[in-house]
Design a protein around this motif. Structure first.
Motif, PDB file in Angstrom:
ATOM      1  N   GLY A  79      86.818  55.872  37.694  1.00  0.00           N
ATOM      2  CA  GLY A  79      86.283  56.750  38.742  1.00  0.00           C
ATOM      3  C   GLY A  79      85.287  56.098  39.890  1.00  0.00           C
ATOM      4  N   ASP A  80      84.776  55.397  39.493  1.00  0.00           N
ATOM      5  CA  ASP A  80      84.027  54.438  40.615  1.00  0.00           C
ATOM      6  C   ASP A  80      85.106  54.546  41.821  1.00  0.00           C
ATOM      7  OD1 ASP A  80      81.722  54.728  38.863  1.00  0.00           O
ATOM      8  OD2 ASP A  80      81.284  52.002  38.924  1.00  0.00           O
ATOM      9  N   ARG A  81      84.487  54.307  42.857  1.00  0.00           N
ATOM     10  CA  ARG A  81      85.035  53.637  44.156  1.00  0.00           C
ATOM     11  C   ARG A  81      84.727  52.126  44.473  1.00  0.00           C
ATOM     12  NH1 ARG A  81      83.985  55.140  50.421  1.00  0.00           N
ATOM     13  NH2 ARG A  81      82.116  54.239  50.538  1.00  0.00           N
ATOM     14  N   VAL A  82      86.006  51.323  44.911  1.00  0.00           N
ATOM     15  CA  VAL A  82      85.709  50.064  44.819  1.00  0.00           C
ATOM     16  C   VAL A  82      86.497  49.456  46.035  1.00  0.00           C
ATOM     17  CG1 VAL A  82      87.691  50.147  43.617  1.00  0.00           C
ATOM     18  CG2 VAL A  82      85.592  47.991  43.226  1.00  0.00           C
ATOM     19  N   GLY A  83      85.799  48.437  46.404  1.00  0.00           N
ATOM     20  CA  GLY A  83      86.382  47.474  46.686  1.00  0.00           C
ATOM     21  C   GLY A  83      87.068  46.113  46.834  1.00  0.00           C
ATOM     22  N   ILE A  84      87.558  45.848  47.321  1.00  0.00           N
ATOM     23  CA  ILE A  84      88.228  44.428  46.839  1.00  0.00           C
ATOM     24  C   ILE A  84      88.555  43.694  47.797  1.00  0.00           C
ATOM     25  CG2 ILE A  84      90.349  43.688  45.205  1.00  0.00           C
ATOM     26  CD1 ILE A  84      90.856  45.886  44.254  1.00  0.00           C
ATOM     27  N   PRO A  85      87.764  42.960  48.098  1.00  0.00           N
ATOM     28  CA  PRO A  85      88.098  41.629  49.166  1.00  0.00           C
ATOM     29  C   PRO A  85      89.372  40.093  48.940  1.00  0.00           C
ATOM     30  CG  PRO A  85      86.552  41.014  47.563  1.00  0.00           C
ATOM     31  CD  PRO A  85      87.109  42.089  46.938  1.00  0.00           C
ATOM     32  N   TRP A  86      88.893  39.529  49.741  1.00  0.00           N
ATOM     33  CA  TRP A  86      89.908  38.306  50.140  1.00  0.00           C
ATOM     34  C   TRP A  86      89.393  37.189  48.626  1.00  0.00           C
ATOM     35  CZ3 TRP A  86      94.162  36.132  51.886  1.00  0.00           C
ATOM     36  CH2 TRP A  86      93.652  34.770  52.043  1.00  0.00           C
ATOM     37  N   LEU A  87      88.702  37.064  48.611  1.00  0.00           N
ATOM     38  CA  LEU A  87      88.314  36.486  47.066  1.00  0.00           C
ATOM     39  C   LEU A  87      88.526  37.035  45.581  1.00  0.00           C
ATOM     40  CD1 LEU A  87      87.005  33.393  46.560  1.00  0.00           C
ATOM     41  CD2 LEU A  87      85.243  34.579  46.140  1.00  0.00           C
ATOM     42  N   GLY A  88      89.657  36.312  44.585  1.00  0.00           N
ATOM     43  CA  GLY A  88      89.772  37.455  44.090  1.00  0.00           C
ATOM     44  C   GLY A  88      89.531  36.373  42.847  1.00  0.00           C
ATOM     45  N   TRP A  89      89.580  35.650  42.992  1.00  0.00           N
ATOM     46  CA  TRP A  89      89.237  34.706  41.261  1.00  0.00           C
ATOM     47  C   TRP A  89      89.143  32.904  42.177  1.00  0.00           C
ATOM     48  CZ3 TRP A  89      91.194  30.795  38.966  1.00  0.00           C
ATOM     49  CH2 TRP A  89      90.582  29.840  37.112  1.00  0.00           C
ATOM     50  N   THR A  90      88.316  33.054  40.964  1.00  0.00           N
ATOM     51  CA  THR A  90      87.386  31.575  41.207  1.00  0.00           C
ATOM     52  C   THR A  90      87.561  30.871  39.678  1.00  0.00           C
ATOM     53  OG1 THR A  90      85.715  31.873  40.747  1.00  0.00           O
ATOM     54  CG2 THR A  90      86.390  31.713  42.980  1.00  0.00           C
ATOM     55  N   ASP A  91      87.272  29.702  39.108  1.00  0.00           N
ATOM     56  CA  ASP A  91      87.691  29.244  38.494  1.00  0.00           C
ATOM     57  C   ASP A  91      85.885  28.888  37.458  1.00  0.00           C
ATOM     58  OD1 ASP A  91      86.278  26.828  39.499  1.00  0.00           O
ATOM     59  OD2 ASP A  91      88.015  25.910  39.074  1.00  0.00           O
ATOM     60  N   GLY A  92      85.350  28.886  38.817  1.00  0.00           N
ATOM     61  CA  GLY A  92      83.711  28.770  38.023  1.00  0.00           C
ATOM     62  C   GLY A  92      83.333  27.675  37.608  1.00  0.00           C
TER      63      GLY A  92
END
Ligand code: ZN
Ligand code: ZN
Length: 329
Positions: A79-92
């Motif tokens: 139910g939370d509102r969320v924003g999804i940007p360009w950077l989607g995943w990194t290996d860390g």
């Protein structure tokens, strides 16, 4: 669910019925309500960025509501509102990730480029790269902040403490960043396409101390400049407009070739740098400062099915505000 899908490069997007995605471990299933259109989307369609996922759902400025969470997640709830940007995943794990530069991660994946994005009714995203969005903004008005705002902000921070700041290419990103620069009491010099008096006037109304064509020199030397236009010839132009020790920041993901220029234009510790992607820290900082300014966006909405129209108008320079696709429930 319905999605606008890019099947092949340079082709139009096709409205398709595709299976609703399932969230994996740590992923959010998000019902998209708005997705802003970015110039990068055009670069992807036109094949100017290497190796996009195909077929692809474009879109990396996504606002929506969480419908399902894969596994446990303490940062978001259904139910939370969320924003999804360009950077989607990194290996860390690469040397960039481990040195606070995840924007340069060797194995990074990007929303709407190497991961399916938000020109769709639903999308999935790794919760660790999603943002809570400031409450004062509606879904449509906050969407352009997720890329034009965020990456613009990273470009702006790269200019250091410049008092006299030039901005070349006064489009969406410039419009957002100019508001922060003025809030932080910088003197703003706006450069538009030669002869674009309307945009120059708009820049002055926003608070620019000077506005003119990109073929003009500012009345005094600048401390730094950001180039948002994807026009390589502006690099030597901007170099000639900055003072000793000044920085020219190239804020776009793609630029036409930069012509050669005499070394004397770079001499005296002038710097040219580009800005790639964003870090989560950029997002955290930006979403704190944006509502304080407050940064206001200008949007023009299109239905999901009209994504091709929005891209065509953008490409032709015929949008007067940021195009945002709105997705009906
Ligand atoms: Zn990495
Ligand atoms: Zn973008």
């Amino acid at each position: 669910m319905r999605a606008m899908v890019l099947k092949e490069l340079k082709g139009p997007l096709e409205l398709r019925d595709v299976p609703k995605p399932k969230p994996g471990m740590g992923q959010l299933l998000v019902r998209v309500s708005a997705c802003a259109v970015c110039r990068t989307d055009i670069h992807v369609v036109d094949g100017e960025l290497p190796n996009p996922k195909l077929p692809l759902v474009l879109g990396h400025q996504i606002v929506g509501q969480i419908e399902e969470i894969g596994g446990e997640n303490s940062n978001f709830a259904i139910g939370d509102r969320v924003g999804i940007p360009w950077l989607g995943w990194t290996d860390g794990d690469c040397s960039y990730c481990r040195s606070g530069r995840e924007n340069l991660c060797d194995n990074a994946r990007f929303t709407g480029y190497t991961i399916d994005g938000g020109y769709a009714e639903f999308t999935v995203a790794d919760a660790r790269y999603c943002f809570h969005l400031p409450e004062r903004y509606g879904d449509v008005e906050v969407a352009p902040l997720l890329c034009a705002g965020l990456i613009g902000y990273r470009s702006y921070r790269k200019t250091g403490d410049a008092r006299r700041l030039g901005i070349y290419g006064f489009g969406n990103a410039a419009h957002l960043i100019a508001q922060i620069a003025i809030y932080e009491e910088r003197e703003l010099f706006a450069f538009t396409r030669p002869g674009d008096k309307a945009t120059q006037q708009a820049a002055r109304e926003l608070g620019a101390v000077w506005a003119g064509g990109s073929d003009e020199m500012p009345p005094e030397k600048l401390d730094s400049a950001i180039i948002f236009a994807s026009v390589g010839t502006l690099v030597p132009t901007a170099l000639r407009a900055i003072a000793k020790g000044g920085i020219v920041v190239c804020g776009g993901i793609h630029m036409s070739d930069i012509p050669s220029f005499p070394y004397v234009d770079l001499w005296e510790e002038r710097v040219i740098t580009s800005v790639a992607n964003l870090t989560r820290q950029d997002g955290d900082e930006f979403f704190k400062i944006a509502p304080r300014v407050p940064v206001r966006t200008q949007t023009e909405t299109f239905a999901l099915e009209q994504a091709n129209t929005a891209l065509d108008l953008f490409r032709a320079g015929k949008l007067s505000a940021t195009a945002v696709l709105t997705i009906a429930k």
